[in-house]
Design a protein around this motif. Structure first.
Motif, short mmCIF file in Angstrom:
data_model
loop_
_atom_site.label_atom_id
_atom_site.label_comp_id
_atom_site.label_asym_id
_atom_site.label_seq_id
_atom_site.Cartn_x
_atom_site.Cartn_y
_atom_site.Cartn_z
N LEU A 17 0.85 -1.19 0.00
CA LEU A 17 0.00 0.00 0.00
C LEU A 17 0.88 1.24 0.00
O LEU A 17 1.69 1.44 0.92
CB LEU A 17 -0.91 0.02 1.23
CG LEU A 17 -2.12 -0.92 1.28
CD1 LEU A 17 -2.90 -0.86 -0.03
CD2 LEU A 17 -1.73 -2.33 1.62
N THR A 18 0.74 2.05 -1.04
CA THR A 18 1.57 3.25 -1.17
C THR A 18 0.85 4.27 -2.06
O THR A 18 0.18 3.89 -3.03
CB THR A 18 2.93 2.90 -1.82
OG1 THR A 18 3.58 4.11 -2.23
CG2 THR A 18 2.79 1.99 -3.03
N ILE A 31 -4.96 3.85 -2.47
CA ILE A 31 -6.43 3.96 -2.35
C ILE A 31 -6.92 5.35 -2.72
O ILE A 31 -8.13 5.61 -2.65
CB ILE A 31 -6.94 3.56 -0.95
CG1 ILE A 31 -6.44 4.51 0.14
CG2 ILE A 31 -6.60 2.11 -0.65
CD1 ILE A 31 -7.35 4.51 1.36
N GLY A 32 -6.05 6.25 -3.14
CA GLY A 32 -6.53 7.56 -3.57
C GLY A 32 -5.42 8.58 -3.56
O GLY A 32 -4.35 8.35 -3.00
N TYR A 86 -4.12 11.11 -2.06
CA TYR A 86 -3.86 11.85 -0.84
C TYR A 86 -2.86 11.01 -0.08
O TYR A 86 -2.71 9.81 -0.35
CB TYR A 86 -5.14 12.05 -0.02
CG TYR A 86 -6.05 10.85 -0.06
CD1 TYR A 86 -7.13 10.80 -0.94
CD2 TYR A 86 -5.78 9.72 0.72
CE1 TYR A 86 -7.94 9.68 -1.02
CE2 TYR A 86 -6.59 8.60 0.65
CZ TYR A 86 -7.66 8.58 -0.23
OH TYR A 86 -8.44 7.46 -0.31
N LEU A 110 -1.67 9.34 3.34
CA LEU A 110 -1.96 8.92 4.72
C LEU A 110 -0.64 8.80 5.45
O LEU A 110 0.43 8.76 4.84
CB LEU A 110 -2.69 7.58 4.70
CG LEU A 110 -3.98 7.53 3.87
CD1 LEU A 110 -4.46 6.10 3.69
CD2 LEU A 110 -5.06 8.38 4.52
N1 ADE Z 1 -0.02 5.05 2.32
C1 ADE Z 1 -0.06 6.38 2.49
N2 ADE Z 1 -0.95 6.95 1.70
C2 ADE Z 1 -1.53 5.95 0.99
C3 ADE Z 1 -2.54 5.90 0.00
N3 ADE Z 1 -3.15 7.00 -0.45
N4 ADE Z 1 -2.87 4.70 -0.52
C4 ADE Z 1 -2.25 3.59 -0.09
N5 ADE Z 1 -1.31 3.57 0.83
C5 ADE Z 1 -0.94 4.74 1.38
#
Ligand code: ADE
Length: 239
Positions: free
Chosen positions: A85-86, A131-132, A134, A136
């Motif tokens: 996940l990135t 996942i989008g 932005y 996290l």
């Molecule tokens: N790690 C930090 N931001 C992320 C994102 N938008 N999608 C998946 N993993 C993440």
């Protein structure tokens, strides 16, 4: 075989978190899927349990070391797809949820700090998913989002009503609006056609609303829908 999710993370207490409630939580208790976490820090080799180091080339932040991530992932190694996940990944869409839920499960790698050494991502065949658009503070919430989207598609998890709804989204349109009693709420009336009892008229209205909302809110989805449905969608789009 039970659909199995393994999550490599520095924050295993974050799982199952919110998806331990509700639909996915009940399915977990019912044994329709399983969840295990791997504490990446358990694979550190020094007495300070260090998992990260400064980036080659300089710059801010720390990078998770490849040897430690590799050892952590080897502890759950099997033929399941591996997902890192990135925010740099390909966008996660419903088709990914359908593909992953149809397989044996998933191994998820949650990054923290500035990132993960790219060599271990490449060598391990990790699929990079976002996942989008932005950022996290880590991959954990993204992993929970991905898991929720996959688990609800597993056989026997959703009821018949939700399955039908699922198909409508997969068709490439946003959903039509929903209404229930009272028919008059604070002077706001439910659209007349929904009270008519004419199933054909109701279906046509819902389709038209789904198309209107998709056109207004998601020109990208609307363009794809028109490509896939040719003249039918174009006719419906006409004012
Ligand atoms: N790690 C930090 N931001 C992320 C994102 N938008 N999608 C998946 N993993 C993440």
């Amino acid at each position: 075989m039970t659909w199995r999710a393994s999550v490599l993370t520095l924050f295993p207490e974050m799982f199952p978190g919110p998806i331990g409630q509700s639909l996915a939580g009940r399915a977990l208790e019912a044994g329709r899927w399983s969840l295990d976490t791997v504490q990446i820090r358990d694979f550190a080799t020094d007495r300070h349990r260090t998992v990260d180091d400064t980036p080659f080339g300089g710059g801010a932040g720390m990078v998770l070391r490849p040897d430690i991530v590799d050892a952590a992932s080897a502890s759950v190694a099997d033929d399941r797809p591996r997902v890192f996940l990135t925010p740099r990944g390909r966008p996660f869409v419903q088709a990914d949820a359908m593909r992953l839920s149809a397989g044996p499960g998933v191994v998820l790698l949650c990054g923290r700090y500035e990132g993960v050494d790219q060599r271990v991502i490449d060598a391990g065949g990790w699929e990079e998913i976002s996942i989008g658009d932005y950022v996290l503070s880590g991959g954990e919430l993204a992993a929970l989002v991905l898991l929720d989207a996959c688990v609800r598609l597993l056989p026997g998890v959703m009821g018949a009503a939700e399955s039908a709804e699922e198909e409508s989204f997969s068709a490439g349109l946003l959903e039509y609006p929903h209404y229930t009693r009272p028919a008059d709420w604070q002077g706001r009336l439910v659209p007349e056609v929904l009270l008519s009892g004419h199933h054909g008229a109701v279906a046509a209205w819902r389709r038209a609303e789904a198309e209107r909302i998709t056109r207004e809110r998601r020109p990208d989805l609307w363009a794809a829908y028109q490509r896939n449905h040719g003249s039918v969608a174009s006719r419906a789009a006409a004012p």
